[in-house]
Design a protein around this motif. Structure first.
Motif, PDB file in Angstrom:
ATOM      1  N   GLY A   5       5.112  15.218  -5.540  1.00 22.01           N
ATOM      2  CA  GLY A   5       5.162  14.541  -6.823  1.00 22.01           C
ATOM      3  C   GLY A   5       5.117  15.475  -8.005  1.00 22.01           C
ATOM      4  O   GLY A   5       5.586  15.134  -9.096  1.00 22.01           O
ATOM      5  N   ARG A   6       4.584  16.676  -7.812  1.00 18.60           N
ATOM      6  CA  ARG A   6       4.525  17.627  -8.916  1.00 18.60           C
ATOM      7  C   ARG A   6       5.873  18.234  -9.234  1.00 18.60           C
ATOM      8  O   ARG A   6       6.045  18.868 -10.276  1.00 18.60           O
ATOM      9  CB  ARG A   6       3.513  18.732  -8.562  1.00 18.60           C
ATOM     10  CG  ARG A   6       2.076  18.245  -8.559  1.00 18.60           C
ATOM     11  CD  ARG A   6       1.131  19.264  -7.972  1.00 18.60           C
ATOM     12  NE  ARG A   6       1.342  19.413  -6.529  1.00 18.60           N
ATOM     13  CZ  ARG A   6       0.574  20.178  -5.743  1.00 18.60           C
ATOM     14  NH1 ARG A   6      -0.425  20.863  -6.276  1.00 18.60           N
ATOM     15  NH2 ARG A   6       0.810  20.257  -4.449  1.00 18.60           N
ATOM     16  N   LEU A   7       6.871  18.046  -8.341  1.00 17.96           N
ATOM     17  CA  LEU A   7       8.212  18.546  -8.615  1.00 17.96           C
ATOM     18  C   LEU A   7       9.009  17.626  -9.529  1.00 17.96           C
ATOM     19  O   LEU A   7      10.185  17.872  -9.759  1.00 17.96           O
ATOM     20  CB  LEU A   7       8.972  18.727  -7.297  1.00 17.96           C
ATOM     21  CG  LEU A   7       8.473  19.855  -6.380  1.00 17.96           C
ATOM     22  CD1 LEU A   7       9.242  19.855  -5.080  1.00 17.96           C
ATOM     23  CD2 LEU A   7       8.607  21.201  -7.068  1.00 17.96           C
ATOM     24  N   VAL A   8       8.372  16.554 -10.019  1.00 16.61           N
ATOM     25  CA  VAL A   8       9.075  15.639 -10.906  1.00 16.61           C
ATOM     26  C   VAL A   8       9.477  16.339 -12.198  1.00 16.61           C
ATOM     27  O   VAL A   8      10.433  15.928 -12.875  1.00 16.61           O
ATOM     28  CB  VAL A   8       8.195  14.408 -11.199  1.00 16.61           C
ATOM     29  CG1 VAL A   8       6.993  14.778 -12.047  1.00 16.61           C
ATOM     30  CG2 VAL A   8       8.984  13.306 -11.866  1.00 16.61           C
ATOM     31  N   SER A   9       8.782  17.409 -12.538  1.00 15.41           N
ATOM     32  CA  SER A   9       9.116  18.141 -13.763  1.00 15.41           C
ATOM     33  C   SER A   9      10.434  18.891 -13.641  1.00 15.41           C
ATOM     34  O   SER A   9      10.971  19.367 -14.650  1.00 15.41           O
ATOM     35  CB  SER A   9       7.992  19.116 -14.111  1.00 15.41           C
ATOM     36  OG  SER A   9       7.776  20.027 -13.052  1.00 15.41           O
ATOM     37  N   LEU A  10      10.982  19.019 -12.407  1.00 12.12           N
ATOM     38  CA  LEU A  10      12.259  19.701 -12.230  1.00 12.12           C
ATOM     39  C   LEU A  10      13.456  18.783 -12.426  1.00 12.12           C
ATOM     40  O   LEU A  10      14.582  19.260 -12.566  1.00 12.12           O
ATOM     41  CB  LEU A  10      12.333  20.319 -10.828  1.00 12.12           C
ATOM     42  CG  LEU A  10      11.274  21.367 -10.482  1.00 12.12           C
ATOM     43  CD1 LEU A  10      11.427  21.797  -9.035  1.00 12.12           C
ATOM     44  CD2 LEU A  10      11.390  22.562 -11.415  1.00 12.12           C
ATOM     45  N   LEU A  11      13.232  17.474 -12.396  1.00 12.28           N
ATOM     46  CA  LEU A  11      14.321  16.507 -12.410  1.00 12.28           C
ATOM     47  C   LEU A  11      14.324  15.715 -13.714  1.00 12.28           C
ATOM     48  O   LEU A  11      13.318  15.621 -14.416  1.00 12.28           O
ATOM     49  CB  LEU A  11      14.207  15.548 -11.232  1.00 12.28           C
ATOM     50  CG  LEU A  11      14.160  16.172  -9.831  1.00 12.28           C
ATOM     51  CD1 LEU A  11      13.914  15.095  -8.793  1.00 12.28           C
ATOM     52  CD2 LEU A  11      15.449  16.939  -9.542  1.00 12.28           C
ATOM     53  N   TRP A  12      15.479  15.113 -13.957  1.00 10.02           N
ATOM     54  CA  TRP A  12      15.577  14.147 -15.058  1.00 10.02           C
ATOM     55  C   TRP A  12      15.052  12.806 -14.548  1.00 10.02           C
ATOM     56  O   TRP A  12      15.419  12.344 -13.453  1.00 10.02           O
ATOM     57  CB  TRP A  12      17.017  13.990 -15.515  1.00 10.02           C
ATOM     58  CG  TRP A  12      17.178  12.938 -16.579  1.00 10.02           C
ATOM     59  CD1 TRP A  12      17.101  13.115 -17.912  1.00 10.02           C
ATOM     60  CD2 TRP A  12      17.446  11.536 -16.374  1.00 10.02           C
ATOM     61  NE1 TRP A  12      17.282  11.932 -18.569  1.00 10.02           N
ATOM     62  CE2 TRP A  12      17.493  10.934 -17.653  1.00 10.02           C
ATOM     63  CE3 TRP A  12      17.635  10.746 -15.242  1.00 10.02           C
ATOM     64  CZ2 TRP A  12      17.737   9.578 -17.822  1.00 10.02           C
ATOM     65  CZ3 TRP A  12      17.868   9.394 -15.413  1.00 10.02           C
ATOM     66  CH2 TRP A  12      17.916   8.823 -16.699  1.00 10.02           C
ATOM     67  N   ILE A  13      14.186  12.164 -15.327  1.00 10.10           N
ATOM     68  CA  ILE A  13      13.643  10.852 -14.977  1.00 10.10           C
ATOM     69  C   ILE A  13      13.802   9.923 -16.175  1.00 10.10           C
ATOM     70  O   ILE A  13      13.830  10.377 -17.336  1.00 10.10           O
ATOM     71  CB  ILE A  13      12.163  10.930 -14.551  1.00 10.10           C
ATOM     72  CG1 ILE A  13      11.320  11.537 -15.668  1.00 10.10           C
ATOM     73  CG2 ILE A  13      12.010  11.707 -13.245  1.00 10.10           C
ATOM     74  CD1 ILE A  13       9.836  11.520 -15.386  1.00 10.10           C
ATOM     75  N   PRO A  14      13.914   8.612 -15.933  1.00  6.86           N
ATOM     76  CA  PRO A  14      14.048   7.666 -17.055  1.00  6.86           C
ATOM     77  C   PRO A  14      12.755   7.602 -17.880  1.00  6.86           C
ATOM     78  O   PRO A  14      11.659   7.854 -17.379  1.00  6.86           O
ATOM     79  CB  PRO A  14      14.330   6.329 -16.360  1.00  6.86           C
ATOM     80  CG  PRO A  14      14.736   6.681 -14.975  1.00  6.86           C
ATOM     81  CD  PRO A  14      14.037   7.941 -14.634  1.00  6.86           C
ATOM     82  N   ASP A  15      12.925   7.243 -19.134  1.00 11.42           N
ATOM     83  CA  ASP A  15      11.780   7.105 -20.044  1.00 11.42           C
ATOM     84  C   ASP A  15      11.344   5.637 -20.129  1.00 11.42           C
ATOM     85  O   ASP A  15      11.253   5.053 -21.203  1.00 11.42           O
ATOM     86  CB  ASP A  15      12.116   7.665 -21.422  1.00 11.42           C
ATOM     87  CG  ASP A  15      13.352   7.010 -22.025  1.00 11.42           C
ATOM     88  OD1 ASP A  15      14.038   6.267 -21.289  1.00 11.42           O
ATOM     89  OD2 ASP A  15      13.623   7.223 -23.214  1.00 11.42           O
ATOM     90  N   THR A  16      11.059   5.041 -18.981  1.00 10.46           N
ATOM     91  CA  THR A  16      10.668   3.634 -18.916  1.00 10.46           C
ATOM     92  C   THR A  16       9.246   3.476 -19.428  1.00 10.46           C
ATOM     93  O   THR A  16       8.369   4.291 -19.128  1.00 10.46           O
ATOM     94  CB  THR A  16      10.765   3.135 -17.475  1.00 10.46           C
ATOM     95  OG1 THR A  16      12.074   3.426 -16.967  1.00 10.46           O
ATOM     96  CG2 THR A  16      10.521   1.644 -17.398  1.00 10.46           C
ATOM     97  N   PHE A  17       9.015   2.391 -20.188  1.00 11.86           N
ATOM     98  CA  PHE A  17       7.683   2.088 -20.682  1.00 11.86           C
ATOM     99  C   PHE A  17       7.483   0.579 -20.723  1.00 11.86           C
ATOM    100  O   PHE A  17       8.438  -0.197 -20.603  1.00 11.86           O
ATOM    101  CB  PHE A  17       7.443   2.715 -22.066  1.00 11.86           C
ATOM    102  CG  PHE A  17       8.071   1.967 -23.206  1.00 11.86           C
ATOM    103  CD1 PHE A  17       7.303   1.217 -24.070  1.00 11.86           C
ATOM    104  CD2 PHE A  17       9.449   2.002 -23.407  1.00 11.86           C
ATOM    105  CE1 PHE A  17       7.869   0.518 -25.117  1.00 11.86           C
ATOM    106  CE2 PHE A  17      10.026   1.309 -24.450  1.00 11.86           C
ATOM    107  CZ  PHE A  17       9.235   0.564 -25.313  1.00 11.86           C
TER     108      PHE A  17
END
Length: 445
Positions: free
Chosen positions: A107-119
């Protein structure tokens, strides 16, 4: 000298490389040696600051939810706290790799990918669980599909209509929007329609039960543009059994208890007064306790307030009934005493007049003639033109006295015990009719 210089240079390089590796791991800047060969190839030339399909159309992001729990529903704050598993799927062509396998990343590799800005727009407070690590999941499929899941606990606003409380039915929502990407960049959709939401069917709540739920797709309109929006609608019906045992049954029994005074003698003033005052005070305490769990400043009257007001009215009416009955009893007793005194005086005066008539019959005849002339004078008092102003005032006062006596005779109750006798039937019948109308109105309409 050269030896010391080399020693300090090597020590400096060792410290700087250690700091770079430590802070790089903390902020997600991973070296190639720390990644697998497949991920190395995928991350080579990957820019996480650019969304997929940049300048080629919007990214389609599928959503699904698992409702783990709804911890608290507050009528005072008008919100609910829920723990959800949010799963998002999208396709990134830059992450396609050969084969049919999928890669499950830390889960810490999420900083390597583009993710949606869902809120969540209606969220008041929310946090991501981080025990023992941050509850995130990243999985990359061979066709470039990315699965991003996380566990969130959020307190979400829910506008409630409490006019039928505690027989109310609340409609709450869970909204998902994109913060910065508009409809030209991102499109949201539910992966399986209404089946995209799990957990509500098996959810058990303290005061509510989930009746139904459905999902919708819409768009949020702001000053900066149009943004994708997904909405989960679910309806909650309050379990009224708790309130029946806690409030409705005690208040009804208090009303029935106030009717006991109708079977107690009116001469027992302390007993009937004690029952009336005790039931009124107990009902007041029950009304105050029922309002503690509700908002203090509400512009609408709740169903429980109406019922408690009805019960309080009947209890207070029973107390007033005894006050009226006691007053009529005392008035009737006074009239009876006065009649007895008048009868006694009449008998005494009748005996003396009999003696007087036997001695002077002429005087009796004159008294009768004067008594017959008195009403004629009173009748012709108003019509006689020769009467003066004093006699007119005297006639007006006599007419007012006669009217007041007639009104008092109309207000007089011949038998005050009939008041209690009629109240024994009137109060239960009216209370039963009011209850039927109350429950039909709030349960059917």
């Amino acid at each position: 000298m050269l030896f010391y210089l080399l020693f300090w240079m090597s020590l400096f390089l060792l410290i700087t490389n250690g700091e770079r590796g430590f802070y790089g791991n903390h902020y997600g800047e991973w070296n190639d040696s720390q990644l697998q060969p497949t991920i190395q190839k995928l991350m080579k030339g990957y820019n996480r600051y650019l969304r997929p399909n940049f300048n080629q159309g919007p990214v389609e992001i599928g959503m699904s939810l698992d409702i783990a729990s709804i911890d608290a529903i507050s009528e005072i704050n008008m919100d609910y706290t829920a723990t959800i598993f949010l799963r998002q799927r999208w396709q990134d062509s830059r992450l396609i790799f050969p084969g049919n396998e999928s890669l499950s990343l830390d889960g810490r590799l999420v900083s390597l990918l583009w993710i949606p800005d869902t809120f969540i727009p209606d969220s008041k407070r929310s946090f991501l669980h981080d025990v023992t690590v941050e509850n995130r999941l990243i999985r990359i499929f061979s066709n470039g599909t990315v699965l991003y899941a996380l566990r969130i606990t959020a307190t979400i606003a829910c506008n409630m209509d409490l006019t039928k409380y505690p027989m109310d039915r609340q409609e709450c929502t869970l909204q998902l929007e994109s913060w910065g990407y508009n409809l030209q960049d991102v499109v949201f959709y539910w992966t399986r329609g209404n089946d995209s939401v799990k957990g509500l069917d098996t959810l058990r709540l303290a005061q509510y039960s989930v009746e139904s739920y459905y999902t919708t797709v819409s768009e949020a309109v702001y000053e900066t543009g149009f943004y994708p929006k997904l909405v989960l609608h679910f309806s909650l019906r309050r379990n009224v059994l708790f309130f029946i045992l806690e409030t409705y049954v005690p208040s009804t029994l208090l009303v029935v208890l106030s009717w006991v005074s109708f079977w107690i003698s009116q001469s027992s003033v302390p007993a009937r007064t004690c029952i009336g005052v005790t039931t009124v005070l107990t009902m007041t305490t029950l009304m105050m306790g029922a309002r503690t769990s509700l908002p203090n400043a509400n512009c609408f009257i709740k169903a429980i307030d109406v019922y408690l007001g009805i019960c309080f009215t009947f209890i207070f009416g029973a107390l007033l009934e005894y006050a009226c009955a006691h007053f009529c009893t005392m008035q009737h007793q006074t009239i009876v005493d006065v009649q007895r005194e008048l009868l006694k005086e009449f008998e005494e005066s009748n005996g003396t007049s009999h003696l007087a008539n036997s001695t002077s019959p002429k005087k009796m005849q004159t008294e009768k003639s004067t008594q017959q002339e008195m009403p004629e004078q009173s009748v012709t008092c108003e019509g006689n033109e020769a009467t003066d102003e004093k006699k007119q005032k005297g006639c007006g006062l006599s007419s007012v006295k006669q009217m007041s006596r007639r009104a008092a005779s109309m207000m007089n109750v011949e038998n005050p015990n009939n008041i209690d006798r009629h109240a024994r039937t009137f109060f239960p019948m009216v209370f039963l009719l009011v209850n039927i109308f109350y429950w039909l109105y709030y349960l059917l309409f």
